[in-house]
Design a protein around this motif. Sequence first.
Motif, PDB file in Angstrom:
ATOM      1  N   TRP B 161      -0.918  -0.212   8.357  1.00  0.00           N
ATOM      2  CA  TRP B 161       0.483  -0.139   7.951  1.00  0.00           C
ATOM      3  C   TRP B 161       0.916   1.286   7.579  1.00  0.00           C
ATOM      4  N   THR B 162       2.265   1.478   7.616  1.00  0.00           N
ATOM      5  CA  THR B 162       2.823   2.743   7.147  1.00  0.00           C
ATOM      6  C   THR B 162       3.414   2.536   5.759  1.00  0.00           C
ATOM      7  N   VAL B 163       3.800   3.642   5.129  1.00  0.00           N
ATOM      8  CA  VAL B 163       4.449   3.601   3.821  1.00  0.00           C
ATOM      9  C   VAL B 163       5.699   2.724   3.870  1.00  0.00           C
ATOM     10  N   GLY B 164       6.487   2.892   4.922  1.00  0.00           N
ATOM     11  CA  GLY B 164       7.723   2.116   5.038  1.00  0.00           C
ATOM     12  C   GLY B 164       7.447   0.625   5.091  1.00  0.00           C
ATOM     13  N   GLU B 165       6.434   0.233   5.886  1.00  0.00           N
ATOM     14  CA  GLU B 165       6.101  -1.195   5.981  1.00  0.00           C
ATOM     15  C   GLU B 165       5.669  -1.739   4.626  1.00  0.00           C
ATOM     16  N   ALA B 166       4.888  -0.927   3.897  1.00  0.00           N
ATOM     17  CA  ALA B 166       4.425  -1.363   2.577  1.00  0.00           C
ATOM     18  C   ALA B 166       5.608  -1.558   1.628  1.00  0.00           C
ATOM     19  N   ILE B 167       6.549  -0.598   1.634  1.00  0.00           N
ATOM     20  CA  ILE B 167       7.706  -0.708   0.735  1.00  0.00           C
ATOM     21  C   ILE B 167       8.545  -1.949   1.082  1.00  0.00           C
ATOM     22  N   ASP B 168       8.773  -2.169   2.378  1.00  0.00           N
ATOM     23  CA  ASP B 168       9.561  -3.342   2.773  1.00  0.00           C
ATOM     24  C   ASP B 168       8.880  -4.630   2.324  1.00  0.00           C
ATOM     25  N   PHE B 169       7.564  -4.651   2.482  1.00  0.00           N
ATOM     26  CA  PHE B 169       6.779  -5.821   2.082  1.00  0.00           C
ATOM     27  C   PHE B 169       6.908  -6.058   0.570  1.00  0.00           C
ATOM     28  N   LEU B 170       6.750  -4.978  -0.214  1.00  0.00           N
ATOM     29  CA  LEU B 170       6.818  -5.117  -1.673  1.00  0.00           C
ATOM     30  C   LEU B 170       8.203  -5.578  -2.118  1.00  0.00           C
ATOM     31  N   ARG B 171       9.239  -5.085  -1.444  1.00  0.00           N
ATOM     32  CA  ARG B 171      10.601  -5.489  -1.820  1.00  0.00           C
ATOM     33  C   ARG B 171      10.846  -6.972  -1.531  1.00  0.00           C
ATOM     34  N   ALA B 172      10.169  -7.472  -0.478  1.00  0.00           N
ATOM     35  CA  ALA B 172      10.399  -8.848  -0.062  1.00  0.00           C
ATOM     36  C   ALA B 172       9.612  -9.856  -0.909  1.00  0.00           C
ATOM     37  N   GLU B 173       8.495  -9.406  -1.489  1.00  0.00           N
ATOM     38  CA  GLU B 173       7.629 -10.326  -2.230  1.00  0.00           C
ATOM     39  C   GLU B 173       8.208 -10.656  -3.597  1.00  0.00           C
ATOM     40  N   ASP B 174       7.999 -11.883  -4.079  1.00  0.00           N
ATOM     41  CA  ASP B 174       8.464 -12.155  -5.438  1.00  0.00           C
ATOM     42  C   ASP B 174       7.345 -12.619  -6.360  1.00  0.00           C
ATOM     43  N   TRP B 175       6.094 -12.519  -5.908  1.00  0.00           N
ATOM     44  CA  TRP B 175       4.969 -12.994  -6.733  1.00  0.00           C
ATOM     45  C   TRP B 175       4.148 -11.831  -7.290  1.00  0.00           C
ATOM     46  N   LEU B 176       4.658 -10.603  -7.221  1.00  0.00           N
ATOM     47  CA  LEU B 176       3.847  -9.441  -7.603  1.00  0.00           C
ATOM     48  C   LEU B 176       3.338  -9.524  -9.039  1.00  0.00           C
ATOM     49  N   PRO B 177       2.115  -9.043  -9.272  1.00  0.00           N
ATOM     50  CA  PRO B 177       1.595  -9.043 -10.651  1.00  0.00           C
ATOM     51  C   PRO B 177       2.447  -8.120 -11.531  1.00  0.00           C
ATOM     52  N   ASP B 178       2.402  -8.361 -12.865  1.00  0.00           N
ATOM     53  CA  ASP B 178       3.164  -7.532 -13.803  1.00  0.00           C
ATOM     54  C   ASP B 178       2.792  -6.062 -13.688  1.00  0.00           C
ATOM     55  N   GLN B 179       1.506  -5.816 -13.624  1.00  0.00           N
ATOM     56  CA  GLN B 179       1.029  -4.446 -13.585  1.00  0.00           C
ATOM     57  C   GLN B 179       0.113  -4.286 -12.386  1.00  0.00           C
ATOM     58  N   PHE B 180       0.410  -3.325 -11.516  1.00  0.00           N
ATOM     59  CA  PHE B 180      -0.564  -2.966 -10.482  1.00  0.00           C
ATOM     60  C   PHE B 180      -0.398  -1.497 -10.157  1.00  0.00           C
ATOM     61  N   TYR B 181      -1.474  -0.863  -9.753  1.00  0.00           N
ATOM     62  CA  TYR B 181      -1.486   0.595  -9.653  1.00  0.00           C
ATOM     63  C   TYR B 181      -1.846   1.086  -8.265  1.00  0.00           C
ATOM     64  N   HIS B 182      -2.395   0.187  -7.460  1.00  0.00           N
ATOM     65  CA  HIS B 182      -2.805   0.546  -6.109  1.00  0.00           C
ATOM     66  C   HIS B 182      -2.385  -0.549  -5.139  1.00  0.00           C
ATOM     67  N   VAL B 183      -2.195  -0.163  -3.877  1.00  0.00           N
ATOM     68  CA  VAL B 183      -2.147  -1.141  -2.799  1.00  0.00           C
ATOM     69  C   VAL B 183      -3.499  -1.039  -2.097  1.00  0.00           C
ATOM     70  N   VAL B 184      -4.205  -2.180  -2.011  1.00  0.00           N
ATOM     71  CA  VAL B 184      -5.539  -2.172  -1.412  1.00  0.00           C
ATOM     72  C   VAL B 184      -5.409  -2.410   0.088  1.00  0.00           C
ATOM     73  N   LEU B 185      -6.020  -1.525   0.883  1.00  0.00           N
ATOM     74  CA  LEU B 185      -5.994  -1.701   2.338  1.00  0.00           C
ATOM     75  C   LEU B 185      -7.152  -2.604   2.743  1.00  0.00           C
ATOM     76  N   VAL B 186      -6.861  -3.610   3.583  1.00  0.00           N
ATOM     77  CA  VAL B 186      -7.923  -4.529   4.002  1.00  0.00           C
ATOM     78  C   VAL B 186      -7.991  -4.586   5.525  1.00  0.00           C
ATOM     79  N   ASP B 187      -9.198  -4.851   6.035  1.00  0.00           N
ATOM     80  CA  ASP B 187      -9.341  -5.028   7.487  1.00  0.00           C
ATOM     81  C   ASP B 187      -9.060  -6.497   7.816  1.00  0.00           C
TER      82      ASP B 187
END
Lengths: 459, 459
Positions: B161-187
């Motif tokens: 993914w790119t930065v833009g895809e990650a931001i769009d994804f985060l904006r669309a999600e509504d279950w995000l944890p209260d506190q998070f500091y990293h986006v973990v990349l997975v295969d």
Amino acid sequence: MTEERVEDDFEEDYALSGDLVEQVLAATEAQDAAELTALLEPLHPADIADLLEQVDTGERREILKLYGDEFDGEILTEIDESIREEVIEQLPAEVLAEAVRELDSDDVVDLIEDLGEPQQEAILDALDDSDRAAVEQSLTWPEYSAGRLMQREVVTAPEHWTVGEAIDFLRAEDWLPDQFYHVVLVDPFHHPVGYVTLGKILSSRRETALNTITEDSFRTIWARQEEGDVAYAFNQYHLISAPVVDDDDRLVGVITIDDAMNVLDEEHEEDILRLAGVGDESAISDTVPETVRQRLPWLMVNLFTAILASTVIALFEGTIERLVALAVLMPIVASMGGNAGTQTLTVAVRALATKSLTESNVWRVIRREAMVGFTNGAVFAVVMGLVAWFWFGTPALGLVIGAAMVINLFVAALAGIAVPLALERLGADPALASGTFVTTVTDVVGFFAFLGLAGVLLL
Amino acid sequence: MTEERVEDDFEEDYALSGDLVEQVLAATEAQDAAELTALLEPLHPADIADLLEQVDTGERREILKLYGDEFDGEILTEIDESIREEVIEQLPAEVLAEAVRELDSDDVVDLIEDLGEPQQEAILDALDDSDRAAVEQSLTWPEYSAGRLMQREVVTAPEHWTVGEAIDFLRAEDWLPDQFYHVVLVDPFHHPVGYVTLGKILSSRRETALNTITEDSFRTIWARQEEGDVAYAFNQYHLISAPVVDDDDRLVGVITIDDAMNVLDEEHEEDILRLAGVGDESAISDTVPETVRQRLPWLMVNLFTAILASTVIALFEGTIERLVALAVLMPIVASMGGNAGTQTLTVAVRALATKSLTESNVWRVIRREAMVGFTNGAVFAVVMGLVAWFWFGTPALGLVIGAAMVINLFVAALAGIAVPLALERLGADPALASGTFVTTVTDVVGFFAFLGLAGVLLL
């Protein structure tokens, strides 16, 4: 996938393995700089620092000679204070300058605050003018204050900005700190008024106003606040970062949780070492003379108190001469009192440190300790009374040691709580001297009660 | 802007003030629920938990009765284990259910793992099916493992993914944890391959590929890893969050630094309490019977060892009868040995806990301690030898106590390092029993050396 793996994995991933240390020493002995660099290169600076702490002075000098040119500034911040000066002295001036220039301002402050004047100057000279000014300004805050702990690089935004403006600003900036977790909102006077987590910014739409998505956990820290209180606040309120303000409530920096975690760790270490009467800066890399210098004063204090307790025994020489069983039994009374007193004082010292012993519950805690002391005293009076009776065949001896046990364990409980409370009131660290005071009380009272009662009841 | 302000500020901002506790108790006594709620409402759940710990059982019951309906789930997670069960029992079932539903999965796990079966069931029943499944799955990991510590909510992104895809994804999600500091990349197999800080995402252009801005600090933690090792890794490597993987290296959760800080804090507390022979779960809110139950076993162990030391004295009853000064002086030798041994063992226990005492330096540390012990012994031999000489007017008595002092302080140093090392090798916690073993050694050796030498040289 058994227990084995946990150990193996841990050795491999985290701690410095014994094998690696041996390979490093072998490469050093062979003067093989390439091999040494190959071994150290993959290590985290914290592990290289640990390695330098674990080898002896001569080995350390050789490693630094061979590896000096590659030396990373972060190793200096990780290394124990006890050998930091020695390491800095051995680094060539240009390597030191290079190493220091890479560091954040808070790390440089942490590095130089304990160094001697000439070394401080050498490091300050290596910095750019603006970095130097920043470091010198940090050093104007009191030692062990939030002002020393904070990093000066803070990401701020005017309070009226939107998420989109913040993102555009962040994309345009090139001086951002390595790690930051919040954008601090400031008013026109640079007073912090709230903060927004990066997660919230990322997950909100561009047009969202920042001041609508601030966190409830927002707290500012005063730059003169004692670092221990800062660590307490981080731990108590699960803070991740907190803005630091000066005397006029203007934003001057930010403290992050990893700094607070370090302080918490150091304060705990200090408490443990102080409770044991070891100088609170002792480290595994200290030399024999350093170690002797740290420990001797406390042993000297202990010698005085032990002699004091002995003068109590000397009062009863005549009694002991007539019944030598008293000499056999008297250390038991003193030892039990000392142990019970230490238990109580440790709980009290910790409760004071975690702010869970306060005005509101102090009397209840004292009452509880007194009752615990009395109960334990009664239990051991019976046990030890029976032991003494059967051992020496004298029921009255059992009675005397039993009575002395109740008295001493009761006094131990009271002293165990009163001594740390009194030290705290006087503004001293309760961990520092409580142990000696309490065992002096239990020794004196123990010998006096036991030998005195024996003199009255047995002879 | 003086020292006053620090104290005031701190009292006001952070700790629970004594005044407030009194007001709360007054409102409770007056059965004034509105006033009580008004007082407690502004407090952080951690402070409400502290307040409940500081009042006595009866007061706690009254407060819960009046404030029960407003009870926040977070208070439960903050409250000390010693009174958690009691508090849960007093909450009405629907309040408890509501309180628990608000919590993250890792907090629920932390909450219920120490509860009895019926209370566990009550809490699990209050959860949604999916939350319940998550909690039950966490409970399948061993106690005190990373698996119990982690939160299951992780923010992940495919590695391409790119930065833009990650931001769009985060904006669309509504279950995000209260506190998070990293986006973990997975295969594609959900193996974590790297992570990106939120700061990097925010400051990079939309078209940037995430896998070009990952952090070097990336480390995964195995779910079965012991929580103490996890805390060590966070502290050593300044981690802020770390992905947790299962036996097949698949991502199952994330641990954040605040959890690690908690563990570090608890482990330190345990070490301090264990070194003092206090049960490691003791709390200021414990009742008298609980406290007696925690402390009595250690005092019992101490009684046995004290009796053992006394049997050594008993061997020399005849000697003491002929020279009662020996009874006066012998506790000094034992006390100095005990203190010196405790100093060494505390340093050794801490060095083992921080992994700075390892195979590579163990022999050097043993040699150092032996030399320190010998040096201190020599110093106190001279001091105490002179004291004894002048006190009792017998130069030979000074010689005997001096020789005993050297022997005992040397043995104390060896025992102080050998005992914790041996316990560690045997897989036991060196903090737990070292103290008793070491003081037994120094008592026995101290009495034996002093009285034995006296018997040979003085009579």
